[in-house]
Structures are given as C-alpha cells and as structure tokens.
Design a protein around this motif. Structure first.
Motif, PDB file in Angstrom:
ATOM      1  N   ALA A 166      -2.437   7.339 -52.064  1.00  0.00           N
ATOM      2  CA  ALA A 166      -2.221   7.015 -50.766  1.00  0.00           C
ATOM      3  C   ALA A 166      -3.466   6.717 -50.003  1.00  0.00           C
ATOM      4  CB  ALA A 166      -0.965   7.629 -50.084  1.00  0.00           C
ATOM      5  N   ASP A 167      -3.685   5.522 -49.279  1.00  0.00           N
ATOM      6  CA  ASP A 167      -4.539   5.393 -48.166  1.00  0.00           C
ATOM      7  C   ASP A 167      -4.718   6.458 -47.280  1.00  0.00           C
ATOM      8  OD1 ASP A 167      -6.254   4.571 -46.002  1.00  0.00           O
ATOM      9  OD2 ASP A 167      -6.243   2.468 -46.669  1.00  0.00           O
ATOM     10  N   ALA A 168      -5.504   7.241 -46.794  1.00  0.00           N
ATOM     11  CA  ALA A 168      -5.762   8.417 -45.883  1.00  0.00           C
ATOM     12  C   ALA A 168      -5.024   8.091 -44.919  1.00  0.00           C
ATOM     13  CB  ALA A 168      -7.289   8.896 -45.861  1.00  0.00           C
ATOM     14  N   ASP A 169      -5.018   6.804 -44.159  1.00  0.00           N
ATOM     15  CA  ASP A 169      -4.755   6.281 -43.014  1.00  0.00           C
ATOM     16  C   ASP A 169      -3.344   6.153 -42.721  1.00  0.00           C
ATOM     17  OD1 ASP A 169      -7.430   5.716 -42.077  1.00  0.00           O
ATOM     18  OD2 ASP A 169      -7.657   3.632 -42.569  1.00  0.00           O
ATOM     19  N   ILE A 170      -2.420   6.374 -43.893  1.00  0.00           N
ATOM     20  CA  ILE A 170      -1.119   6.230 -43.685  1.00  0.00           C
ATOM     21  C   ILE A 170      -0.352   7.825 -44.254  1.00  0.00           C
ATOM     22  CG2 ILE A 170      -0.787   3.681 -44.173  1.00  0.00           C
ATOM     23  CD1 ILE A 170       0.094   4.645 -47.228  1.00  0.00           C
ATOM     24  N   VAL A 171      -1.508   8.583 -44.281  1.00  0.00           N
ATOM     25  CA  VAL A 171      -0.607  10.034 -44.732  1.00  0.00           C
ATOM     26  C   VAL A 171      -0.497  10.914 -43.459  1.00  0.00           C
ATOM     27  CG1 VAL A 171      -1.396  12.251 -45.963  1.00  0.00           C
ATOM     28  CG2 VAL A 171      -1.760   9.979 -47.103  1.00  0.00           C
ATOM     29  N   VAL A 172       0.364  11.493 -43.177  1.00  0.00           N
ATOM     30  CA  VAL A 172       0.213  12.339 -42.034  1.00  0.00           C
ATOM     31  C   VAL A 172      -0.820  13.534 -42.180  1.00  0.00           C
ATOM     32  CG1 VAL A 172       1.725  14.074 -40.836  1.00  0.00           C
ATOM     33  CG2 VAL A 172       2.904  12.060 -41.671  1.00  0.00           C
ATOM     34  N   PRO A 173      -1.472  13.800 -41.426  1.00  0.00           N
ATOM     35  CA  PRO A 173      -2.581  14.828 -41.736  1.00  0.00           C
ATOM     36  C   PRO A 173      -2.107  16.170 -41.680  1.00  0.00           C
ATOM     37  CG  PRO A 173      -3.220  13.513 -39.751  1.00  0.00           C
ATOM     38  CD  PRO A 173      -1.890  13.059 -40.076  1.00  0.00           C
ATOM     39  N   ILE A 178       3.887  10.535 -46.244  1.00  0.00           N
ATOM     40  CA  ILE A 178       3.499   9.253 -45.838  1.00  0.00           C
ATOM     41  C   ILE A 178       3.919   9.109 -44.257  1.00  0.00           C
ATOM     42  CG2 ILE A 178       3.512   6.652 -46.016  1.00  0.00           C
ATOM     43  CD1 ILE A 178       2.107   7.993 -48.325  1.00  0.00           C
ATOM     44  N   ASP A 179       2.997   8.520 -43.472  1.00  0.00           N
ATOM     45  CA  ASP A 179       3.506   8.260 -42.073  1.00  0.00           C
ATOM     46  C   ASP A 179       4.161   7.129 -41.973  1.00  0.00           C
ATOM     47  OD1 ASP A 179       3.708   7.748 -39.502  1.00  0.00           O
ATOM     48  OD2 ASP A 179       1.730   8.649 -38.979  1.00  0.00           O
ATOM     49  N   PRO A 180       5.496   7.071 -41.671  1.00  0.00           N
ATOM     50  CA  PRO A 180       6.203   5.768 -41.872  1.00  0.00           C
ATOM     51  C   PRO A 180       5.763   4.845 -40.546  1.00  0.00           C
ATOM     52  CG  PRO A 180       7.613   7.394 -40.906  1.00  0.00           C
ATOM     53  CD  PRO A 180       6.319   8.089 -41.379  1.00  0.00           C
ATOM     54  N   GLY A 181       5.021   5.397 -39.486  1.00  0.00           N
ATOM     55  CA  GLY A 181       4.829   4.628 -38.478  1.00  0.00           C
ATOM     56  C   GLY A 181       3.479   3.868 -38.793  1.00  0.00           C
ATOM     57  N   ARG A 182       2.919   4.288 -39.629  1.00  0.00           N
ATOM     58  CA  ARG A 182       1.590   3.698 -40.166  1.00  0.00           C
ATOM     59  C   ARG A 182       1.411   2.563 -41.503  1.00  0.00           C
ATOM     60  NH1 ARG A 182      -2.427   4.784 -36.808  1.00  0.00           N
ATOM     61  NH2 ARG A 182      -4.206   4.127 -38.585  1.00  0.00           N
ATOM     62  N   TRP A 183       2.749   3.147 -42.061  1.00  0.00           N
ATOM     63  CA  TRP A 183       2.669   2.222 -43.558  1.00  0.00           C
ATOM     64  C   TRP A 183       3.675   1.244 -43.136  1.00  0.00           C
ATOM     65  CZ3 TRP A 183       1.808  -0.024 -47.412  1.00  0.00           C
ATOM     66  CH2 TRP A 183       2.426  -0.417 -48.290  1.00  0.00           C
ATOM     67  N   HIS A 184       3.204  -0.042 -43.302  1.00  0.00           N
ATOM     68  CA  HIS A 184       3.825  -1.283 -43.325  1.00  0.00           C
ATOM     69  C   HIS A 184       4.155  -2.047 -44.376  1.00  0.00           C
ATOM     70  CE1 HIS A 184       4.441  -0.863 -38.991  1.00  0.00           C
ATOM     71  NE2 HIS A 184       3.253  -0.211 -38.909  1.00  0.00           N
ATOM     72  N   PRO A 185       4.992  -1.821 -45.463  1.00  0.00           N
ATOM     73  CA  PRO A 185       5.176  -2.504 -46.606  1.00  0.00           C
ATOM     74  C   PRO A 185       5.477  -4.036 -46.348  1.00  0.00           C
ATOM     75  CG  PRO A 185       7.177  -1.368 -46.515  1.00  0.00           C
ATOM     76  CD  PRO A 185       6.153  -1.075 -45.216  1.00  0.00           C
ATOM     77  N   LEU A 186       4.939  -4.784 -47.534  1.00  0.00           N
ATOM     78  CA  LEU A 186       5.470  -6.286 -47.487  1.00  0.00           C
ATOM     79  C   LEU A 186       6.821  -6.562 -47.867  1.00  0.00           C
ATOM     80  CD1 LEU A 186       4.486  -9.231 -47.072  1.00  0.00           C
ATOM     81  CD2 LEU A 186       3.508  -9.021 -49.643  1.00  0.00           C
TER      82      LEU A 186
END
Length: 243
Positions: A166-173, A178-186
C-alpha cells in the motif's frame, strides 16, 4: 420531505434488459506472465474479496485466462480514480495473437501493455508477475481454483492474496489499516469511470475513524482542476479482463 425520509420512499421500477451488469465495482489491473516470460496487463472490474481470497471473473478467451491456466501467479493492482486514462488505454488491447475472432472489430494485439498504458513494472516479492508501480494498492496472489462459468464464456478465479503493498499516503499511520478517507478507487459503472463521493457513514465493524471532509485526498485531483471524485469519465471499450 427531508432527505432521510425520501430515501425510504418506494419508487417506480421498470423491467429492463441491460446488455451488461457492471453496476459499479472497483477496477483492477491484473498482471500475469506470458509463456515467454513477458508480462501481460489487463483491466477488469469483476472482482470481490472474501477474507484473503479475491474472486475474479475473466473472459475465457483472453490472455489473462490463458496465462493463469498454466502459471497461476498474478498481481491484482488497484488504480486510483485519477488513473482512469491509463486504464482506458489498455481497454482495446489484447495479448492474444492473433486476436480472437469475436474481438477483432474492437481489439488489437499489444505485447507491451505496460508501455502502451504508460505504466511502470515493479518487481514483486512473492510472485513472478510484476506489480504496477503507479497503483496505490497491489495484491500479490496465486490462483488456487479456476472454474468455468455456467455458460462457459467466463472463468471464475479464486486468488489467494499472499502479500499486500500500500502507498504510505493511504495507510493510517502506525497501523495496518487503509485510510478510507484517502483511498479513492476507480469505479467502473455501466462502462463509465467514476471516483468516490464523500463518506456517508461507516459500518459498526469499522476499525478506522470516519473520514474528515477537511482531509485532503491523496488520489483525487483538486476540484479546481475540474476532476472531482464524482465526475464520470466515458469508457470507449469494456473493462472486463478479457485481454
């Protein structure tokens, strides 16, 4: 009438016979290996998860199906909403040569799918096919069961996920979530591409906090660029992992 009450009001329904039933599911890019060791990359949208298993629906005549029949390793790469144009570049391509008869009107053979889509192969850790470096979520997997669909036109694949990247930007620190507020699937919605809108709520089993409306998205361009998460994009060819 308030919005909540309106949502509970019965509506009129029409009996229809749609040509497809892509009612809105995430797009995935499946990477597999061809017989000569080169990678194949195919878009698809018929996928859902059961624990550590992802069930995939594939066209029986596509290169992905051929590859998995003899080399069961794959990577399920999940693009972000903003990457829809790369997915669409793959849509009319197939790894089959010659192109199967039923695909000839709209498909063409392409051996370098990564290059054609402008994507980068990235070595996997536990399986042979490469990951797509640009995709925020990558699931290394092995097909543990392959079965024909009832009409024989498709294959139903049960793929066991052996590693998640997972991209570090979409993982809850500090967590494995996965942070659902930052993960936006197509999302593929009746052959149109969509992103997600804002959060409506969460299930009682959620282990992550509600997404904040003020939290910037890592995957969706700024609305000032005219590309908000709810903006549809049109698909010229089906995304059905039959390539």
């Amino acid at each position: 009438m308030d919005t909540a009450a309106a949502c509970l009001t019965p509506t009129a329904h029409l009996p229809i016979t749609p040509s497809i039933l892509y009612f809105g599911t995430p797009v995935a890019l499946l990477s597999t290996l061809n017989e000569d060791g080169t990678p194949n990359l195919a878009p698809m949208s018929s996928a859902w998860a059961l624990g550590d298993t992802v069930v995939l629906g594939l066209g029986a005549e596509g290169q992905t199906a051929v590859n998995l029949g003899v080399r069961p390793e794959l990577v399920i790469n999940l693009p972000a909403a903003r990457q829809w144009t790369a997915v669409e570049r793959l849509a009319p391509l197939t790894g089959r040569d010659p192109v199967p008869a039923e695909k000839r009107p709209v498909f063409r053979t392409e051996r370098d799918k990564f290059g054609a889509a402008g994507l980068t192969p990235q070595p996997s850790e536990l399986v042979a096919p490469p990951r797509v470096a640009e995709c925020p979520l990558q699931l290394e997997a092995r097909a543990v069961r392959v079965a024909p669909s009832a009409n024989g036109d498709f294959l139903v694949i049960e793929a066991e996920v052996v590693r998640v990247h997972a991209d570090a930007d979409i993982v809850v620190p500090g967590t494995q979530h996965i942070d659902p507020g930052r993960w936006h699937p197509l999302i593929y919605n009746f052959r149109h591409y969509f992103g997600l809108g804002g959060e409506l709520g969460h299930t009682f089993r959620s282990q992550t906090p509600s997404a904040s409306a003020d939290t910037p998205s890592a995957d969706v361009p700024s609305p000032s660029r005219g590309d908000t998460p709810s903006t549809p994009r049109h698909a010229a060819a089906p995304t059905a992992a039959d390539a």
